[in-house]
Design an enzyme around this catalytic site. Structure first.
Site, PDB file in Angstrom:
ATOM      1  N   THR A   1       2.279   0.181  18.166  1.00 21.12           N
ATOM      2  CA  THR A   1       2.131  -0.766  17.077  1.00 21.12           C
ATOM      3  C   THR A   1       2.430  -0.102  15.732  1.00 21.12           C
ATOM      4  OG1 THR A   1       0.456  -1.898  18.355  1.00 21.12           O
ATOM      5  CG2 THR A   1       0.309  -2.153  15.973  1.00 21.12           C
TER       6      THR A   1
ATOM      7  N   ASP B   1      -4.688  -7.277  19.535  1.00 23.03           N
ATOM      8  CA  ASP B   1      -5.525  -7.330  18.331  1.00 23.03           C
ATOM      9  C   ASP B   1      -4.719  -7.432  17.047  1.00 23.03           C
ATOM     10  OD1 ASP B   1      -4.682  -4.617  18.928  1.00 23.03           O
ATOM     11  OD2 ASP B   1      -5.903  -4.002  17.230  1.00 23.03           O
TER      12      ASP B   1
ATOM     13  N   THR C   1      -4.266   0.375  15.745  1.00 21.95           N
ATOM     14  CA  THR C   1      -3.298   0.512  16.837  1.00 21.95           C
ATOM     15  C   THR C   1      -4.032   1.017  18.070  1.00 21.95           C
ATOM     16  OG1 THR C   1      -1.504   1.924  17.674  1.00 21.95           O
ATOM     17  CG2 THR C   1      -2.705   2.747  15.782  1.00 21.95           C
ATOM     18  N   GLY C   2      -3.616   0.556  19.227  1.00 23.21           N
ATOM     19  CA  GLY C   2      -4.267   1.036  20.441  1.00 23.21           C
ATOM     20  C   GLY C   2      -4.319  -0.050  21.488  1.00 23.21           C
TER      21      GLY C   2
ATOM     22  N   GLY D   1      -5.307  -3.134  22.610  1.00 22.65           N
ATOM     23  CA  GLY D   1      -5.783  -4.242  21.786  1.00 22.65           C
ATOM     24  C   GLY D   1      -7.005  -4.965  22.305  1.00 22.65           C
TER      25      GLY D   1
END
Lengths: 290, 290
Positions: B157, B188, B208-209, B211
């Site tokens: 992201t 997310d 970021t990650g 979601g």
């Protein structure tokens, strides 16, 4: 041994209804329906059913009623068809499931729960969500007969919050969104922290109103955060969140809540909110107007 | 008269990159790109551009890079095509715009901004969002040439946060989501309070990650709430939110932030996060690994 508290609250949307514009016969009919849904939910909780199951069951009945802006009663979008949003949250695990802009399913709340149970995702929209509803053989929206009254003006989002005897909180919200909305507009109902939030030991919340303002306010999580971080009571948290976050930008609507102690809360800044609840003391509330 | 502080930070996603699995030549290329984007953003802020404009411009460049999991570099879903999510938030007014599961637009962040500017809604998904992109004549996704390198493995992201010289905070996030995700899965990034949040006087954040965990944690608004209600510093709020909210349920990823004083923060629990920032003292940070 002291009995564990149980509690439940439901809403059928905040809106501009008044004793003047809502026929009293219709109001009685809706109140009876709300009472029946909340009494059934309370009975299921007393029998040991999980809060997560009970909020789904309650919201399904509100989706099926036809009177509310959810399920078969949903408002139409700008192109004249129904698109629905829903979410559910388990306060024990903070697991959630949500769907938005779904067209073909009778009970979006059940689709949301299955997204939670059967996928590695938490939020699926549009075509992807409708496709899962077909794969999972959920009843379609079409050809349903509203329980209360077909063709009447719908009013608002529906939701339920509950505390079960194991101390678990859960929340669920379902909506057809705003009348005449743009195609695939999404409101706050499927957004965790905006329209729906539940966390054991903190609060369970379901909101209704002009969703755009609830999204911008992150309203339900703001209420939870005031309880956790500012050490407010639920009532103070709800009141201050409405005033400082929602009303400060022009938002209108309402929220229902159940606390870990089994208190039930209703708050709205509109003229009415279809609502019912039964708290840990067994006190029943049913109402429409302020 | 004292100069008003300005600051900006960007990310290109948190992930498992290490000096061992990312060729150093590629790492240098990405760092140079990140530096260039953040230097341009800082220059625009110094010239008096609004934080809202600058985060959109920065995210557009990250979407166009081709290296990151956004825009032309987006991962493919389970059926082999791109669906993208994005959101933007103006900390001054708490106005926001978001889109999800859009397929045909080169810069979802610009579509998100136009949802904010040109509609009465804040979140539009799927077919409805793609339809607006066509009506507004936004450049389509197809036939684009990635700026850095076509065909490389994408990573994460993208996002940007900024403080302008008028004291306004803004945040923007854009993503192609998880590789192989179900059709129309939403993470997310487009969720206000999960992947993106900005509020003047409080903080601007982009996450970021994975979601699903950020949605269940309402992570960016939880950080803002710790600052507002628990009176934590931004660094303490970010660290404790990651530990207590995200890692407690198994979530991984990162976040960037800019404070109202022009401090810049980076935090991630993965081996790397593509990142760059320039704070109010003019200190430049560019990095990939821990």
């Amino acid at each position: 041994m002291m009995a564990q508290p149980i509690a439940v609250a439901i809403h059928g949307g905040a809106g501009n209804m008044t004793p003047e514009n809502l026929p009293s016969e219709k109001a009685k009919q809706i109140e009876a329906y709300l009472r029946d849904v909340v009494e059934e939910a309370h009975r299921l909780l007393s029998e040991g059913r999980l809060a997560l199951e009970v909020v789904e069951i309650a919201v399904r009945r509100l989706e099926d009623a036809g009177w509310f802006d959810a399920g078969i009663g949903s408002y139409l979008n700008e192109r004249g068809f129904i698109e629905m949003d829903a979410s559910i949250m388990d306060g024990k695990t903070r697991r959630t499931g949500a769907v938005a802009a779904v067209r073909g399913v009778r009970n979006p709340i059940t689709l949301a729960r299955l997204v939670m149970e059967r996928t590695s995702h938490v939020f699926i929209v549009g075509e992807g969500a409708d496709s899962l509803a077909r794969i999972w053989a959920l009843p379609p929206l079409r050809n349903e007969v509203p329980t209360i009254s077909p063709g009447v003006v719908t009013q608002g989002t529906v939701g339920a919050v509950a505390l079960d005897k194991y101390g678990n909180l859960a929340a669920a919200t379902s909506t057809g969104g705003i009348a005449g909305k743009k195609v695939s507009r999404v409101g706050d109902s499927p957004i965790i922290g905006a329209g729906t939030y539940a966390e054991n030991g903190v609060i369970a919340l379901s909101a209704t109103g002009y969703g755009e303002y609830f999204i911008r306010s992150v309203l339900t999580y703001d209420i939870a955060a005031r309880i956790r971080y500012a050490k407010m009571t639920p009532a103070a948290a709800i009141q201050s969140a409405f005033k400082e976050r929602l009303e400060s930008i022009g938002g209108t609507g309402g929220v229902i809540a159940v606390s870990p102690q089994g208190e039930v809360f209703f708050h709205f800044n509109t003229s009415g909110m279809y609502r019912a609840g039964k708290d840990s003391a067994g006190r029943l509330t049913v109402g429409i107007y302020k």
